[in-house]
Design a protein around this motif. Structure first.
Motif, mmCIF file in Angstrom:
data_model
loop_
_atom_site.group_PDB
_atom_site.id
_atom_site.type_symbol
_atom_site.label_atom_id
_atom_site.label_comp_id
_atom_site.label_asym_id
_atom_site.label_seq_id
_atom_site.Cartn_x
_atom_site.Cartn_y
_atom_site.Cartn_z
ATOM 1 N N PHE A 10 0.847 -1.190 0.000
ATOM 2 C CA PHE A 10 0.000 0.000 0.000
ATOM 3 C C PHE A 10 0.889 1.248 0.000
ATOM 4 N N GLY A 11 1.867 1.257 0.896
ATOM 5 C CA GLY A 11 2.790 2.390 0.947
ATOM 6 C C GLY A 11 3.710 2.453 -0.251
ATOM 7 N N PHE A 12 4.178 1.278 -0.708
ATOM 8 C CA PHE A 12 5.088 1.229 -1.844
ATOM 9 C C PHE A 12 4.404 1.721 -3.114
ATOM 10 N N ALA A 13 3.110 1.382 -3.269
ATOM 11 C CA ALA A 13 2.362 1.816 -4.452
ATOM 12 C C ALA A 13 2.187 3.333 -4.464
ATOM 13 N N LEU A 14 1.902 3.898 -3.305
ATOM 14 C CA LEU A 14 1.796 5.366 -3.223
ATOM 15 C C LEU A 14 3.120 6.017 -3.607
ATOM 16 N N GLN A 15 4.216 5.439 -3.141
ATOM 17 C CA GLN A 15 5.541 5.959 -3.479
ATOM 18 C C GLN A 15 5.786 5.864 -4.976
ATOM 19 N N ASN A 16 5.531 4.702 -5.562
ATOM 20 C CA ASN A 16 5.835 4.492 -6.977
ATOM 21 C C ASN A 16 4.993 5.369 -7.892
ATOM 22 N N ALA A 17 3.706 5.494 -7.577
ATOM 23 C CA ALA A 17 2.787 6.185 -8.478
ATOM 24 C C ALA A 17 2.835 7.704 -8.342
ATOM 25 N N ASN A 18 3.325 8.210 -7.206
ATOM 26 C CA ASN A 18 3.202 9.646 -6.955
ATOM 27 C C ASN A 18 4.512 10.391 -6.754
ATOM 28 N N THR A 19 5.627 9.667 -6.580
ATOM 29 C CA THR A 19 6.880 10.353 -6.275
ATOM 30 C C THR A 19 7.339 11.249 -7.424
ATOM 31 N N SER A 20 7.297 10.736 -8.658
ATOM 32 C CA SER A 20 7.707 11.571 -9.791
ATOM 33 C C SER A 20 6.812 12.807 -9.899
ATOM 34 N N ARG A 21 5.532 12.633 -9.623
ATOM 35 C CA ARG A 21 4.596 13.767 -9.645
ATOM 36 C C ARG A 21 4.972 14.797 -8.574
ATOM 37 N N ILE A 22 5.313 14.323 -7.378
ATOM 38 C CA ILE A 22 5.723 15.230 -6.307
ATOM 39 C C ILE A 22 6.996 15.969 -6.690
ATOM 40 N N PHE A 23 7.974 15.218 -7.234
ATOM 41 C CA PHE A 23 9.226 15.849 -7.641
ATOM 42 C C PHE A 23 8.980 16.927 -8.700
ATOM 43 N N GLU A 24 8.155 16.595 -9.706
ATOM 44 C CA GLU A 24 7.900 17.545 -10.783
ATOM 45 C C GLU A 24 7.147 18.773 -10.257
ATOM 46 N N THR A 25 6.216 18.566 -9.337
ATOM 47 C CA THR A 25 5.490 19.685 -8.739
ATOM 48 C C THR A 25 6.425 20.610 -7.978
ATOM 49 N N LEU A 26 7.452 20.027 -7.353
ATOM 50 C CA LEU A 26 8.406 20.827 -6.582
ATOM 51 C C LEU A 26 9.536 21.383 -7.445
ATOM 52 N N GLY A 27 9.432 21.204 -8.778
ATOM 53 C CA GLY A 27 10.350 21.897 -9.677
ATOM 54 C C GLY A 27 11.365 21.048 -10.394
ATOM 55 N N ALA A 28 11.285 19.716 -10.298
ATOM 56 C CA ALA A 28 12.263 18.863 -10.981
ATOM 57 C C ALA A 28 11.959 18.806 -12.472
ATOM 58 N N SER A 29 13.009 18.795 -13.301
ATOM 59 C CA SER A 29 12.837 18.619 -14.742
ATOM 60 C C SER A 29 12.796 17.133 -15.070
ATOM 61 N N VAL A 30 12.327 16.800 -16.271
ATOM 62 C CA VAL A 30 12.182 15.400 -16.675
ATOM 63 C C VAL A 30 13.507 14.651 -16.581
ATOM 64 N N GLU A 31 14.606 15.275 -17.051
ATOM 65 C CA GLU A 31 15.886 14.567 -17.050
ATOM 66 C C GLU A 31 16.475 14.423 -15.654
ATOM 67 N N ASP A 32 15.983 15.220 -14.674
ATOM 68 C CA ASP A 32 16.508 15.131 -13.310
ATOM 69 C C ASP A 32 15.773 14.111 -12.462
ATOM 70 N N ILE A 33 14.595 13.678 -12.883
ATOM 71 C CA ILE A 33 13.777 12.796 -12.046
ATOM 72 C C ILE A 33 14.474 11.467 -11.727
ATOM 73 N N PRO A 34 15.116 10.782 -12.699
ATOM 74 C CA PRO A 34 15.764 9.502 -12.351
ATOM 75 C C PRO A 34 16.815 9.642 -11.257
ATOM 76 N N ILE A 35 17.622 10.699 -11.291
ATOM 77 C CA ILE A 35 18.681 10.822 -10.295
ATOM 78 C C ILE A 35 18.114 11.118 -8.917
ATOM 79 N N LEU A 36 16.921 11.735 -8.866
ATOM 80 C CA LEU A 36 16.294 11.989 -7.568
ATOM 81 C C LEU A 36 15.799 10.695 -6.928
ATOM 82 N N TRP A 37 15.555 9.688 -7.752
ATOM 83 C CA TRP A 37 15.158 8.373 -7.243
ATOM 84 C C TRP A 37 16.354 7.556 -6.755
ATOM 85 N N ILE A 38 17.563 7.965 -7.077
ATOM 86 C CA ILE A 38 18.722 7.103 -6.917
ATOM 87 C C ILE A 38 19.035 6.769 -5.472
ATOM 88 N N ALA A 39 18.766 7.711 -4.553
ATOM 89 C CA ALA A 39 19.111 7.476 -3.149
ATOM 90 C C ALA A 39 18.411 6.254 -2.590
#
Length: 494
Positions: A10-39
């Motif tokens: 349940f928690g993992f699905a929320l993370q997977n489906a919404n994290t890129s959306r959260i990152f983009e809303t907070l100003g991440a560009s498309v090419e930066d999104i993968p590296i933000l997941w890297i940690a």
């Protein structure tokens, strides 16, 4: 025994489906999104073998694996409340890091839990039961933002830089469900003690003696040293080439990591020459001495999870941009399209839950290998088909194939692996096996952004096509796995 996975997923699905959306809303560009997941996957590399190693050696009033379920659930639930309230991009990325590590603390021992409690003939069905609860939890978690908007009327838009309320409330509910489901498993399931497991394994050996291969210590140390120097040299050469050619900085993560791995192997080889034996030397040495079936399954896992990670990172951008031609995160059209992604993810997880009990039946009539190969073929074709689709219904049909693959990925490889592992190292080797879930995520996060930018003109849908072909390749690699091969390394030789 498996109910806790409903909360975890349940928690993992929320993370997977919404994290890129959260990152983009907070100003991440498309090419930066993968590296933000890297940690997140980098943390998994460290957390999983350590948790597996110590859970093998733990026995408390609460049990062997269950203390780790509980600790991970508490930390994960806290992070689910914090994530949608992140004021800046770097705080959101840091919260993802902590949350993924916490989910791994809960998730990794669950795999060993099934291996501990079930015999060889029950494990395919046992891991299928986990797939069912994973699918069910993911359906509910993935649908929440859509339901909050379309059923309860909670807004799916917000001012620039703010996370919509529909996403926030979804994460709050996720935190409550996560801890509640894990608590149910903790208080309503039993575990065998280490002594009971040893007695069961001894009886199994009497019925079907294992092939025991005693490793020559000096040769094993020399091999460990060679492997370490190879990783160190390869990492150093490629890192230098990245530097002199000015390639994308994300590539450093992968190859500097290879340098570090090489240094770890070399240091342990030197310690073993001095007859030093501790948790550190055992953990690193057992990586070298993995059973053959595990090494072969590693390649299957690598390419299938590479495909999944490409989907989780880029589906939102592929659907909003390629399918619906909308690119402004503040617009209603973008958020309506983005809301469809959790619905798609709910469909593939629902399909996974529905077919999870059919897989053991098919495996019994054919084999685990054939079943897994067919499922991965369906998944690969589903990902590739997104490129050719132009409506919501078609996207849902594409997710049917992904769901069949997802059900198999969550169960069949673990059933195949657990039959080749000694119970005394079940948790550790399950943790190491998850390396091949984490490593493809790191590779995807480091090279997919580069590939999409340099070769596909920043069009994310091509990342899904690459992922689809990777999943088909992993299906073909399944056929070479020798599941009957069993090696037990004499621990005194480590």
């Amino acid at each position: 025994m498996s109910f806790g996975f409903l909360g975890i997923q349940f928690g993992f699905a929320l993370q997977n489906a919404n994290t890129s959306r959260i990152f983009e809303t907070l100003g991440a560009s498309v090419e930066d999104i993968p590296i933000l997941w890297i940690a997140a996957p980098v943390t998994g590399l460290v957390v999983q073998p350590i948790i597996g190693y110590f859970s093998d050696k733990t026995w408390t009033k609460l049990g062997r694996r269950k203390p780790y379920f509980l600790i991970g659930a508490i930390l994960s639930s806290i992070c689910l409340f914090l994530m949608p309230n992140s004021p800046t991009l770097w705080i959101a990325a840091g919260t993802l890091w902590i949350m993924d590590a916490s989910i791994n603390i809960s998730m990794e021992p669950f795999r060993a839990f099934v291996g501990d409690n079930l015999d060889e003939h029950q494990r395919t069905q046992g891991f299928a039961m986990q797939s069912f609860f994973i699918g069910l939890g993911a359906v509910l978690g993935s649908l929440l933002p859509y339901l909050f908007t379309n059923v309860f009327g909670i807004s799916n838009t917000a001012a620039e830089g703010l996370i919509p309320d529909s996403v926030k409330w979804s994460f709050y509910v996720g935190g409550i469900v996560f801890i509640s489901a894990v608590l149910w498993t903790v208080f309503n399931s039993k575990e065998y003690s280490p002594e009971e497991l040893a007695a069961i394994e001894a009886k199994d050996k009497e019925k079907e003696p294992q092939r025991v291969e005693v490793v020559d210590k000096s040769k094993n140390i020399a091999k460990q040293m060679r492997v370490g120097f190879f990783m160190l040299l390869l990492g150093a050469i490629v890192t230098y080439l990245i530097f002199i050619n000015g390639l994308t900085k994300e590539l450093y993560i992968l190859f500097v990591g290879l340098i570090i791995a090489g240094l770890l192997f070399i240091s342990v080889a030197l310690l073993r020459k001095r007859n030093v034996r501790n948790g550190y030397t055992i953990i690193i040495t057992d990586m070298l001495n993995m059973p053959l079936a595990m090494k072969q399954l590693a390649w299957v896992q690598f390419f299938s999870w590479f495909a999944l990670f490409s989907m989780w990172i880029y589906t939102t951008q592929a659907v909003t941009g390629h399918v619906f031609n909308t690119f402004d995160p503040k617009s209603q059209a973008y958020n309506d399209a983005a809301d469809w992604v959790p619905v798609m993810f709910a469909v593939y997880n629902g399909v996974a839950a529905a077919v999870s009990f059919l897989l053991p039946v098919l495996a019994k009539r054919t084999s685990n290998k054939i079943t897994h190969m067919l499922a991965l073929f369906f998944g690969g074709l589903g990902l590739i088909s997104v490129y050719f689709l132009s409506d919501k219904t078609g996207l849902l049909l594409a997710m049917v194939g992904v769901g069949i693959a997802w059900a198999s990925i969550l169960s069949i490889p673990y059933a195949m692996l657990s039959n080749s592992l000694p119970s005394s190292k079940m948790g550790y080797y399950m943790g190491i096996f998850n390396f091949f879930v984490v490593l493809p995520q790191i590779v995807a996060a480091t090279i997919l952004g580069f590939i999409v930018k340099e070769f596909f003109n920043n069009e994310p849908v091509y990342a899904l096509i690459v992922g689809g072909f990777a999943m088909i390749l992993s299906g073909l690699l399944t056929l070479r796995v020798k599941t009957k091969h069993k090696i037990v390394i004499d621990e005194n030789q480590n």
